[in-house]
Design an enzyme around this catalytic site. Structure first.
Site, mmCIF file in Angstrom:
data_model
loop_
_atom_site.group_PDB
_atom_site.id
_atom_site.type_symbol
_atom_site.label_atom_id
_atom_site.label_comp_id
_atom_site.label_asym_id
_atom_site.label_seq_id
_atom_site.Cartn_x
_atom_site.Cartn_y
_atom_site.Cartn_z
ATOM 1 N N VAL A 53 0.815 -1.233 0.000
ATOM 2 C CA VAL A 53 0.000 0.000 0.000
ATOM 3 C C VAL A 53 0.843 1.276 0.000
ATOM 4 O O VAL A 53 0.329 2.353 -0.294
ATOM 5 C CB VAL A 53 -1.006 0.044 1.182
ATOM 6 N N ASN A 79 -7.322 -2.073 5.539
ATOM 7 C CA ASN A 79 -7.047 -2.827 6.771
ATOM 8 C C ASN A 79 -5.551 -2.920 7.076
ATOM 9 O O ASN A 79 -5.181 -3.125 8.231
ATOM 10 C CB ASN A 79 -7.656 -4.235 6.607
ATOM 11 N N SER A 133 -8.359 2.303 15.152
ATOM 12 C CA SER A 133 -8.094 1.595 16.411
ATOM 13 C C SER A 133 -8.672 2.407 17.560
ATOM 14 O O SER A 133 -8.733 3.646 17.500
ATOM 15 C CB SER A 133 -6.588 1.446 16.626
ATOM 16 N N TYR A 156 1.707 4.848 16.619
ATOM 17 C CA TYR A 156 0.570 4.026 16.165
ATOM 18 C C TYR A 156 -0.744 4.781 16.430
ATOM 19 O O TYR A 156 -1.561 4.959 15.526
ATOM 20 C CB TYR A 156 0.588 2.679 16.886
ATOM 21 N N ALA A 158 -1.201 7.904 16.987
ATOM 22 C CA ALA A 158 -1.282 9.159 16.217
ATOM 23 C C ALA A 158 -1.731 8.875 14.784
ATOM 24 O O ALA A 158 -2.568 9.604 14.226
ATOM 25 C CB ALA A 158 0.069 9.862 16.230
ATOM 26 N N ILE A 189 -7.741 -7.369 19.966
ATOM 27 C CA ILE A 189 -8.357 -8.590 19.429
ATOM 28 C C ILE A 189 -7.519 -9.791 19.876
ATOM 29 O O ILE A 189 -6.292 -9.808 19.687
ATOM 30 C CB ILE A 189 -8.403 -8.555 17.883
HETATM 31 N N1 NAD Z 1 -5.136 -6.922 16.324
HETATM 32 C C1 NAD Z 1 -5.619 -5.935 17.100
HETATM 33 O O1 NAD Z 1 -5.764 -6.087 18.331
HETATM 34 C C2 NAD Z 1 -6.028 -4.635 16.473
HETATM 35 C C3 NAD Z 1 -6.680 -3.684 17.265
HETATM 36 C C4 NAD Z 1 -7.055 -2.485 16.702
HETATM 37 C C5 NAD Z 1 -6.787 -2.224 15.364
HETATM 38 N N2 NAD Z 1 -6.160 -3.162 14.616
HETATM 39 C C6 NAD Z 1 -5.900 -2.841 13.207
HETATM 40 O O2 NAD Z 1 -6.443 -3.860 12.392
HETATM 41 C C7 NAD Z 1 -5.687 -3.953 11.181
HETATM 42 C C8 NAD Z 1 -5.248 -5.393 10.976
HETATM 43 O O3 NAD Z 1 -4.430 -5.760 12.070
HETATM 44 P P1 NAD Z 1 -4.036 -7.264 12.397
HETATM 45 O O4 NAD Z 1 -4.162 -7.422 13.853
HETATM 46 O O5 NAD Z 1 -4.732 -8.206 11.498
HETATM 47 O O6 NAD Z 1 -2.479 -7.188 12.071
HETATM 48 P P2 NAD Z 1 -1.563 -8.241 11.334
HETATM 49 O O7 NAD Z 1 -0.162 -7.827 11.628
HETATM 50 O O8 NAD Z 1 -1.986 -9.633 11.674
HETATM 51 O O9 NAD Z 1 -1.897 -7.973 9.809
HETATM 52 C C9 NAD Z 1 -1.490 -6.816 9.141
HETATM 53 C C10 NAD Z 1 -1.284 -7.177 7.691
HETATM 54 O O10 NAD Z 1 -0.893 -5.987 6.994
HETATM 55 C C11 NAD Z 1 0.101 -6.345 6.049
HETATM 56 N N3 NAD Z 1 0.923 -5.208 5.675
HETATM 57 C C12 NAD Z 1 1.936 -4.635 6.389
HETATM 58 N N4 NAD Z 1 2.498 -3.658 5.653
HETATM 59 C C13 NAD Z 1 1.824 -3.615 4.476
HETATM 60 C C14 NAD Z 1 1.969 -2.840 3.313
HETATM 61 N N5 NAD Z 1 2.933 -1.898 3.191
HETATM 62 N N6 NAD Z 1 1.118 -3.059 2.278
HETATM 63 C C15 NAD Z 1 0.162 -4.005 2.375
HETATM 64 N N7 NAD Z 1 -0.010 -4.798 3.452
HETATM 65 C C16 NAD Z 1 0.828 -4.598 4.490
HETATM 66 C C17 NAD Z 1 0.924 -7.425 6.760
HETATM 67 O O11 NAD Z 1 1.657 -8.215 5.814
HETATM 68 C C18 NAD Z 1 -0.158 -8.215 7.487
HETATM 69 O O12 NAD Z 1 -0.634 -9.302 6.717
HETATM 70 C C19 NAD Z 1 -4.515 -2.984 11.344
HETATM 71 O O13 NAD Z 1 -4.815 -1.771 10.689
HETATM 72 C C20 NAD Z 1 -4.427 -2.783 12.828
HETATM 73 O O14 NAD Z 1 -3.839 -1.567 13.179
HETATM 74 C C21 NAD Z 1 -5.775 -4.356 15.125
#
Ligand code: NAD
Length: 248
Positions: A53, A79, A133, A156, A158, A189
């Site tokens: 991205v 995402n 988030s 994060y 911010a 999560i």
């Molecule tokens: N897991 C949690 O507790 C939680 C809580 C709040 C928000 N979030 C948000 O949910 C979203 C998903 O998080 P997750 O927990 O599944 O994380 P994760 O680390 O399991 O997945 C993130 C994915 O993003 C991909 N990624 C990283 N850099 C990238 C790039 N430059 N281009 C394309 N893809 C890229 C990674 O390869 C990975 O597959 C994120 O935006 C995260 O901030 C997660």
């Protein structure tokens, strides 16, 4: 979501995979995208396209290939997101750049490309859901992090606050083009494949009104709803799904 074409970024991660499953089950044509060269553990029937991205050429190429192959791009789920976990005092500039690039620039590039494609192809209506988030609206409680060196970083939060603001901006500026833009802000999560520490889970549960972390399926429902016709008059909303954590 029957036959709707849905593009999900960061789709090979925990929430991304759960979103692929949810949209697949809802009858959508799912285009999963991530940085990996090939799909990793995605449900059967989901299409995969490698896309970083943060790389504009990659994003342009992926979006136009999808539009040509499927004749539509109804929903974009931003995402992909990353964080860094060094202590603030030791945070290198490279971590700051990385988190800002993926979370903010990446989201922006995908929205820009989606909008330009939308105009070029004269699509009638669209929907964008940005994954922000809970830490875009409240600070992490340091007392939760007793058994792990990972602390939830300021950069994060911010960037996630930036994603929530970007959601409002685009909700206003894309409304006349019939593109709705909303955000979902999850709390912590539970990761069954790579569980968080037991102290962390215990501390988190004690701090959370609902007494536990979220299940990934409890987040996907909100994303599905906001992107669906059931939310046809909702735009600029940030749906916080955190078991009440941000209420106090
Ligand atoms: N897991 C949690 O507790 C939680 C809580 C709040 C928000 N979030 C948000 O949910 C979203 C998903 O998080 P997750 O927990 O599944 O994380 P994760 O680390 O399991 O997945 C993130 C994915 O993003 C991909 N990624 C990283 N850099 C990238 C790039 N430059 N281009 C394309 N893809 C890229 C990674 O390869 C990975 O597959 C994120 O935006 C995260 O901030 C997660």
């Amino acid at each position: 979501m029957d036959k709707k074409v849905v593009l999900i970024t960061g789709a090979c991660g925990q929430l991304g995979r759960a979103l692929c499953t949810a949209y697949n089950n809802a009858g959508a044509t799912v285009i999963a995208t991530d940085t990996h060269a090939t799909a990793q553990n995605l449900p059967a029937g989901v299409h995969y396209s490698a896309m970083d991205v943060t790389n504009k050429e990659d994003v342009l190429h992926c979006f136009s290939t999808v539009a040509d192959a499927h004749g539509a791009l109804d929903v974009l789920i931003n995402n992909a997101g990353v964080s860094c976990f060094e202590s603030f005092e030791e945070r290198p500039e490279s971590s700051i750049d990385w988190v800002m690039n993926v979370n903010l620039k990446g989201t922006l590039l995908c929205i820009q490309t989606y909008v330009n494609l939308f105009d070029e192809k004269k699509y009638a209506q669209g929907s964008i859901v940005n994954i922000a988030s809970m830490y875009g609206i409240i600070s992490p409680d340091p007392c939760i992090y007793t058994d792990c060196p990972r602390k939830n970083s300021e950069i994060y939060g911010a960037t996630k606050a930036g994603v929530i603001q970007m959601t409002r901006y685009f909700a206003v500026h894309l409304a006349s083009r019939h593109i709705r833009v909303n955000a979902v802000s999850p709390g912590g999560i539970l990761n069954p494949e790579n569980p968080q520490g037991t102290d962390f889970q215990k501390n988190y549960a004690a701090r959370c009104p609902m007494g536990r972390m979220a299940l990934q399926e409890e987040i996907t429902g909100g994303v599905l709803f906001l992107s669906s016709p059931a939310a046809s008059y909702i735009t600029g909303h940030n749906l916080v799904i955190d078991g009440g954590m941000s209420c106090w």
